[in-house]
Design a protein around this motif. Structure first.
Motif, PDB file in Angstrom:
ATOM      1  N   ARG A 179     114.959  -9.401  19.017  1.00  0.00           N
ATOM      2  CA  ARG A 179     114.360  -8.084  18.803  1.00  0.00           C
ATOM      3  C   ARG A 179     113.154  -8.159  17.868  1.00  0.00           C
ATOM      4  NH1 ARG A 179     117.217  -5.213  15.723  1.00  0.00           N
ATOM      5  NH2 ARG A 179     118.913  -6.625  15.152  1.00  0.00           N
ATOM      6  N   ASP A 180     112.157  -7.341  18.168  1.00  0.00           N
ATOM      7  CA  ASP A 180     110.979  -7.223  17.308  1.00  0.00           C
ATOM      8  C   ASP A 180     110.337  -8.589  17.060  1.00  0.00           C
ATOM      9  OD1 ASP A 180     109.146  -5.700  15.886  1.00  0.00           O
ATOM     10  OD2 ASP A 180     110.260  -5.838  14.002  1.00  0.00           O
ATOM     11  N   SER A 181     110.227  -9.373  18.120  1.00  0.00           N
ATOM     12  CA  SER A 181     109.698 -10.734  18.010  1.00  0.00           C
ATOM     13  C   SER A 181     108.211 -10.728  17.660  1.00  0.00           C
ATOM     14  CB  SER A 181     109.916 -11.488  19.319  1.00  0.00           C
ATOM     15  OG  SER A 181     111.296 -11.577  19.617  1.00  0.00           O
ATOM     16  N   ILE A 182     107.786 -11.785  16.995  1.00  0.00           N
ATOM     17  CA  ILE A 182     106.402 -11.919  16.540  1.00  0.00           C
ATOM     18  C   ILE A 182     105.618 -12.744  17.558  1.00  0.00           C
ATOM     19  CG2 ILE A 182     104.915 -12.771  14.690  1.00  0.00           C
ATOM     20  CD1 ILE A 182     107.439 -12.553  12.844  1.00  0.00           C
ATOM     21  N   ARG A 183     104.592 -12.139  18.141  1.00  0.00           N
ATOM     22  CA  ARG A 183     103.722 -12.863  19.069  1.00  0.00           C
ATOM     23  C   ARG A 183     102.455 -13.279  18.331  1.00  0.00           C
ATOM     24  NH1 ARG A 183     102.418  -9.350  23.876  1.00  0.00           N
ATOM     25  NH2 ARG A 183     100.655  -8.586  22.650  1.00  0.00           N
ATOM     26  N   TYR A 184     102.083 -14.561  18.470  1.00  0.00           N
ATOM     27  CA  TYR A 184     100.891 -15.071  17.804  1.00  0.00           C
ATOM     28  C   TYR A 184      99.665 -14.926  18.703  1.00  0.00           C
ATOM     29  CZ  TYR A 184     104.824 -17.919  15.994  1.00  0.00           C
ATOM     30  OH  TYR A 184     106.033 -18.360  15.528  1.00  0.00           O
ATOM     31  N   ASP A 185      98.479 -15.051  18.091  1.00  0.00           N
ATOM     32  CA  ASP A 185      97.305 -15.209  18.936  1.00  0.00           C
ATOM     33  C   ASP A 185      97.280 -16.649  19.451  1.00  0.00           C
ATOM     34  OD1 ASP A 185      95.910 -16.922  17.122  1.00  0.00           O
ATOM     35  OD2 ASP A 185      94.872 -15.248  16.179  1.00  0.00           O
ATOM     36  N   GLY A 196     111.917 -23.786  13.905  1.00  0.00           N
ATOM     37  CA  GLY A 196     112.389 -23.675  12.536  1.00  0.00           C
ATOM     38  C   GLY A 196     111.293 -23.669  11.498  1.00  0.00           C
ATOM     39  N   SER A 197     110.042 -23.882  11.920  1.00  0.00           N
ATOM     40  CA  SER A 197     108.932 -23.851  10.963  1.00  0.00           C
ATOM     41  C   SER A 197     108.774 -22.444  10.397  1.00  0.00           C
ATOM     42  CB  SER A 197     107.621 -24.253  11.647  1.00  0.00           C
ATOM     43  OG  SER A 197     107.671 -25.569  12.136  1.00  0.00           O
ATOM     44  N   ILE A 210     109.909 -16.789  11.363  1.00  0.00           N
ATOM     45  CA  ILE A 210     110.272 -18.173  11.663  1.00  0.00           C
ATOM     46  C   ILE A 210     109.897 -18.488  13.109  1.00  0.00           C
ATOM     47  CG2 ILE A 210     112.661 -17.538  12.279  1.00  0.00           C
ATOM     48  CD1 ILE A 210     113.509 -20.247  10.984  1.00  0.00           C
ATOM     49  N   ASN A 211     109.177 -19.585  13.292  1.00  0.00           N
ATOM     50  CA  ASN A 211     108.739 -20.004  14.623  1.00  0.00           C
ATOM     51  C   ASN A 211     109.937 -20.455  15.451  1.00  0.00           C
ATOM     52  OD1 ASN A 211     106.522 -21.025  16.515  1.00  0.00           O
ATOM     53  ND2 ASN A 211     107.659 -22.909  16.138  1.00  0.00           N
ATOM     54  N   ASN A 212     109.992 -20.037  16.744  1.00  0.00           N
ATOM     55  CA  ASN A 212     111.166 -20.486  17.503  1.00  0.00           C
ATOM     56  C   ASN A 212     110.966 -20.798  18.973  1.00  0.00           C
ATOM     57  OD1 ASN A 212     111.158 -17.677  18.419  1.00  0.00           O
ATOM     58  ND2 ASN A 212     113.321 -17.952  18.960  1.00  0.00           N
ATOM     59  N   GLY A 240     102.344 -20.459  28.077  1.00  0.00           N
ATOM     60  CA  GLY A 240     101.653 -20.992  26.916  1.00  0.00           C
ATOM     61  C   GLY A 240     101.763 -20.132  25.672  1.00  0.00           C
ATOM     62  N   GLN A 241     102.292 -18.919  25.812  1.00  0.00           N
ATOM     63  CA  GLN A 241     102.417 -18.018  24.663  1.00  0.00           C
ATOM     64  C   GLN A 241     103.563 -18.457  23.758  1.00  0.00           C
ATOM     65  OE1 GLN A 241     100.470 -15.092  23.758  1.00  0.00           O
ATOM     66  NE2 GLN A 241     101.608 -15.672  21.917  1.00  0.00           N
ATOM     67  N   SER A 242     103.317 -18.440  22.440  1.00  0.00           N
ATOM     68  CA  SER A 242     104.336 -18.830  21.466  1.00  0.00           C
ATOM     69  C   SER A 242     104.769 -17.630  20.630  1.00  0.00           C
ATOM     70  CB  SER A 242     103.807 -19.939  20.555  1.00  0.00           C
ATOM     71  OG  SER A 242     103.538 -21.115  21.292  1.00  0.00           O
ATOM     72  N   TYR A 243     105.995 -17.735  20.063  1.00  0.00           N
ATOM     73  CA  TYR A 243     106.598 -16.603  19.368  1.00  0.00           C
ATOM     74  C   TYR A 243     107.394 -17.048  18.142  1.00  0.00           C
ATOM     75  CZ  TYR A 243     105.923 -14.502  24.023  1.00  0.00           C
ATOM     76  OH  TYR A 243     105.402 -14.070  25.222  1.00  0.00           O
ATOM     77  N   GLY A 244     107.634 -16.073  17.268  1.00  0.00           N
ATOM     78  CA  GLY A 244     108.529 -16.266  16.136  1.00  0.00           C
ATOM     79  C   GLY A 244     109.449 -15.072  16.001  1.00  0.00           C
ATOM     80  N   GLN A 245     110.390 -15.169  15.048  1.00  0.00           N
ATOM     81  CA  GLN A 245     111.381 -14.113  14.856  1.00  0.00           C
ATOM     82  C   GLN A 245     111.376 -13.622  13.411  1.00  0.00           C
ATOM     83  OE1 GLN A 245     112.603 -12.978  17.615  1.00  0.00           O
ATOM     84  NE2 GLN A 245     111.680 -14.679  18.757  1.00  0.00           N
TER      85      GLN A 245
END
Length: 272
Positions: A179-185, A196-197, A210-212, A240-245
């Protein structure tokens, strides 16, 4: 998920780069590898709560899917479980300071968010005295879109710099939903081994997530291919899109003794 995978291929790609630190896409405050912890399969970091004191046991944060017992089931929550996990504490340039060991999993889940928080055998004061190591603080509030961030990976000894692009109401991958995940540019094109970064705010130096995971193959909602689910149920796939939590949720669940209390009013962490 960004747990270690296809290391020969990834290592070859890294070797072909001119340096271990990605060139920042934006001017941000310098983030180093200080306070990060290299695990056998993932990245991690030495962390503290905003209210932690030097005599408290130090803590290590990584992803729930990096848990030494394997992936946690959907809905599964671990709390106060015995652990003997160890990792290598790094200095600012990625050099080894020494081994840190955990004796307990304080909290871990892959549901809602993707975190595993360990209690170490040493106090913050001991690690400061022995190694000069300072823990990163878990921020007590949600980051904002447009925040400049750095993602230091202890596994690869490499740092990505970018901005928070947006937030995803639901991110689905295989059996799990976050939920409410963080999308990077696009500048933070994290790779396997970066799981885990910490996501570090360039302005405050605090951990804001936290990157996941990231979408490898363009598939829809499968393992290593998360899909975005909008509030109206629309599904979007971006290869190719990356995300964090989110990680600030920890601070909503602490009691006066700095212990996670899932029954506390307003606690956002997933309950069993």
């Amino acid at each position: 998920m960004r747990v270690r995978r296809f290391l020969v291929t990834a290592a070859a790609a890294i070797a072909g780069m001119t340096g271990l630190v990605a060139t920042p896409a934006h001017a941000v405050a310098a983030t180093t590898l200080a306070g990060t912890i290299a695990l056998s399969n993932c990245s991690a970091s030495l962390v503290r709560y905003p209210s932690s004191v030097s005599s408290d046991r130090a803590m290590m944060l990584t992803n729930g899917h990096c848990y030494e017992g394997g992936f946690l089931s959907n809905g599964q929550v671990l709390q106060n479980r015995t652990s003997s996990r160890s990792g290598t504490l790094l200095n600012g340039t990625g050099g080894s300071l020494g081994t840190v060991r955990a004796d307990r999993v304080l909290y871990a889940t892959m549901t809602g968010t993707d975190v595993a928080l360990y209690r170490l055998t040493s106090t913050f004061a001991t690690l400061q005295s022995r190694y000069g190591a300072t823990a990163l603080t878990i921020a007590s509030s949600r980051p904002a879109a447009g925040t400049s961030i750095a993602i230091p990976s202890s596994y690869w000894k490499r740092i990505w710099n970018c901005k928070v692009d947006a937030f995803v109401p639901q991110l689905r991958e295989g059996d799990w939903t976050w939920r409410d995940s963080i999308r990077y540019d696009t500048a933070c094109d994290t790779i396997h081994g970066t799981s885990g970064s910490p996501i570090v705010s360039a302005s405050s130096g605090q951990i804001v997530g936290i990157n996941n995971t990231g979408n490898d193959d363009g598939e829809r909602c499968t393992l290593n291919n998360p899909c975005e689910v909008a509030a109206d149920g629309t599904i979007t796939v971006s290869q190719g899109q990356s995300y964090g939590q989110q990680t600030y949720w920890f601070t909503t669940c602490l009691n006066a003794s700095r212990v996670i209390d899932l029954a506390k009013s307003g606690c956002l962490l997933t309950k069993p």
